[in-house]
Design an enzyme around this catalytic site. Structure first.
Site, PDB file in Angstrom:
ATOM      1  N   HIS A 308       0.856  -1.188   0.000  1.00  0.00           N
ATOM      2  CA  HIS A 308       0.000   0.000   0.000  1.00  0.00           C
ATOM      3  C   HIS A 308       0.890   1.236   0.000  1.00  0.00           C
ATOM      4  O   HIS A 308       1.957   1.256   0.625  1.00  0.00           O
ATOM      5  CB  HIS A 308      -0.906   0.003   1.237  1.00  0.00           C
ATOM      6  CG  HIS A 308      -2.038   0.977   1.163  1.00  0.00           C
ATOM      7  ND1 HIS A 308      -1.899   2.305   1.479  1.00  0.00           N
ATOM      8  CD2 HIS A 308      -3.339   0.824   0.796  1.00  0.00           C
ATOM      9  CE1 HIS A 308      -3.053   2.925   1.321  1.00  0.00           C
ATOM     10  NE2 HIS A 308      -3.947   2.049   0.904  1.00  0.00           N
ATOM     11  N   ASP A 365      -7.784  -4.289  -0.691  1.00  0.00           N
ATOM     12  CA  ASP A 365      -8.323  -4.498  -2.036  1.00  0.00           C
ATOM     13  C   ASP A 365      -8.257  -5.971  -2.431  1.00  0.00           C
ATOM     14  O   ASP A 365      -9.144  -6.478  -3.121  1.00  0.00           O
ATOM     15  CB  ASP A 365      -7.545  -3.659  -3.053  1.00  0.00           C
ATOM     16  CG  ASP A 365      -7.660  -2.173  -2.783  1.00  0.00           C
ATOM     17  OD1 ASP A 365      -8.789  -1.702  -2.628  1.00  0.00           O
ATOM     18  OD2 ASP A 365      -6.629  -1.492  -2.720  1.00  0.00           O
TER      19      ASP A 365
END
Length: 424
Positions: A308, A365
């Site tokens: 991330h 995600d």
């Protein structure tokens, strides 16, 4: 900075001998920030491409420490909210600043139920789109079109609160309409007796032909997905909402701007890209080939759903989503090649030194894409689900900016074009 007062002073030394004193502001948590507002008087600007080291505002809504893997909403850790509270609890917290009492939550739910319905003319609005239109394109148009039905002046707290409720209530209805329209099925009316997440699942999957019972495991999973996506500080879409709001624009237009920004593959489209990647890999026996490609610096292939930009530790939302993902897969008893690939990639990422050393952990995600796919939501709707959950964070930021009457956002640039020239 209207509410902050400098705690320290920094001094900028220029090679021409000038010294410029700059105020240093300190928030409740996190980095100190050097105020650079006075630099313009010295003929200077700061240059921060992507604004990754620039604070555009002060906010009391959400705090992130990417190095430590911390995400707080109004001071509460995200995992505590996701495991112990509902999305509407979190929504109330973001909008009002404190957790609701039972009476406040009951009234909040009643107000939302009263605004679930959209004007019947929206059915004709949807008929103007192609059936194969991307749902995010339709959501941009539909959310912006709300301004044509609600033209309050937004100057009073009452108008602001009513607008927040309307947006929060109507987004799941519009999102479900996007899906139903794309498959040629009739729109389903919201059901007031269901939870926020349960109502959304009903509008997505029920038909007029037979009763539909919401699966409580899937309902809980959807509620957590909404909660985990509710707000994430000053990301691209939230900053877009704030930038548009700073001009005094209609709040529905502000949310439409957030949806447009979220649509990007580098932002809200990441879970969609993750599932596309899993489909490209196809089967477990091909995983070593793609792992090798991911480790090859000269290969453009990248594993989606790992690591991330903000979190240099395990994404705190991914911990919740991982547990939820396994609950959903166990409940549905699904064992497809795609999910086999996902679970094997997860195992490798959590054990392979290459991923561990680079802190390339599976992120929110990765897991949310697997959950949505298992529930039966098409990949094209993934970012719409993200927008639906994030709406309350956008509204909270819009409200905060509205209350502070902040001046219009006006970034500067370093001009690198031609010097002045004239036509011959």
């Amino acid at each position: 900075m209207p509410n902050l007062h400098p705690t320290l002073t920094a001094e900028l030394h220029l090679s021409d001998g000038r010294k410029i004193a700059l105020p240093v502001y300190q928030g409740t948590l996190g980095y100190n920030a050097i105020g650079v507002e006075t630099l313009q008087k010295q003929g200077l600007f700061t240059y921060d491409q992507g604004l990754t080291s620039t604070a555009l505002c002060e906010s009391s809504i959400t705090y992130i420490d990417g190095d430590q893997g911390i995400l707080l909403h109004r001071g509460y850790p995200i995992d505590e909210l996701a495991f112990n509270k509902t999305y509407l609890d979190t929504a109330y917290l973001l909008l009002e600043g404190e957790m609701p009492t039972e009476e406040q939550l009951t009234e909040f739910k009643k107000e939302i139920c009263a605004h679930y319905m959209v004007n019947d003319q929206f059915t004709r609005l949807f008929q103007g789109f192609r059936r194969d239109s991307h749902p995010m394109a339709v959501m941009c148009a539909a959310s912006s079109a709300l301004a044509a039905f609600y033209n309050d002046d937004f100057q009073s707290d009452k108008d602001t609160d009513r607008t927040a409720i309307r947006l929060l209530a109507k987004m799941p209805t519009l999102a479900a309409m996007c899906y139903k329209y794309s498959i040629g099925r009739p729109f389903m009316y919201p059901q007031y007796h269901l939870s926020y997440a349960g109502n959304f699942l009903y509008m997505m999957f029920a038909t007029p032909c037979e009763p539909y019972v919401v699966n409580p495991v899937l309902e809980r999973a959807m509620d957590r997905i909404f909660t985990l996506h509710a707000d994430h500080e000053q990301n691209a879409s939230t900053s877009s909402v704030r930038s548009v709001a700073s001009s005094g624009s209609n709040p529905f237009a502000c949310i439409a701007a957030g949806i447009a920004s979220l649509w990007g593959a580098s932002h809200g489209g990441a879970n969609e890209a993750c599932v596309r990647m899993l489909e490209e890999i196809g089967t477990v026996d091909r995983i070593p080939e793609f792992i090798a490609k991911a480790k090859d610096k000269n290969d453009p292939f990248r594993l989606m759903g790992f690591g991330h930009r903000v979190y240099k530790n395990y994404d705190p939302r991914a911990k919740v989503m991982r547990e939820t993902c396994h609950e959903v897969l166990q409940e549905l008893g699904i064992n497809t090649p795609l999910l086999e690939v996902a679970m094997e990639l997860e195992r490798i990422a959590l054990s392979d030194p290459y991923f561990i050393e680079r802190k390339l952990y599976p992120n929110v995600d990765f897991y949310s894409g697997i959950i949505l796919k298992a529930i039966g939501i098409p990949v094209s709707m993934f970012t719409v689900i993200f927008a639906l959950g994030r709406t309350v964070g956008w509204i909270a930021n819009w409200k905060e900016m509205n209350e502070e009457h902040l001046k219009i956002v006006r970034p500067r640039q370093i001009y690198t074009g031609h010097q002045e020239r004239h036509l011959k």
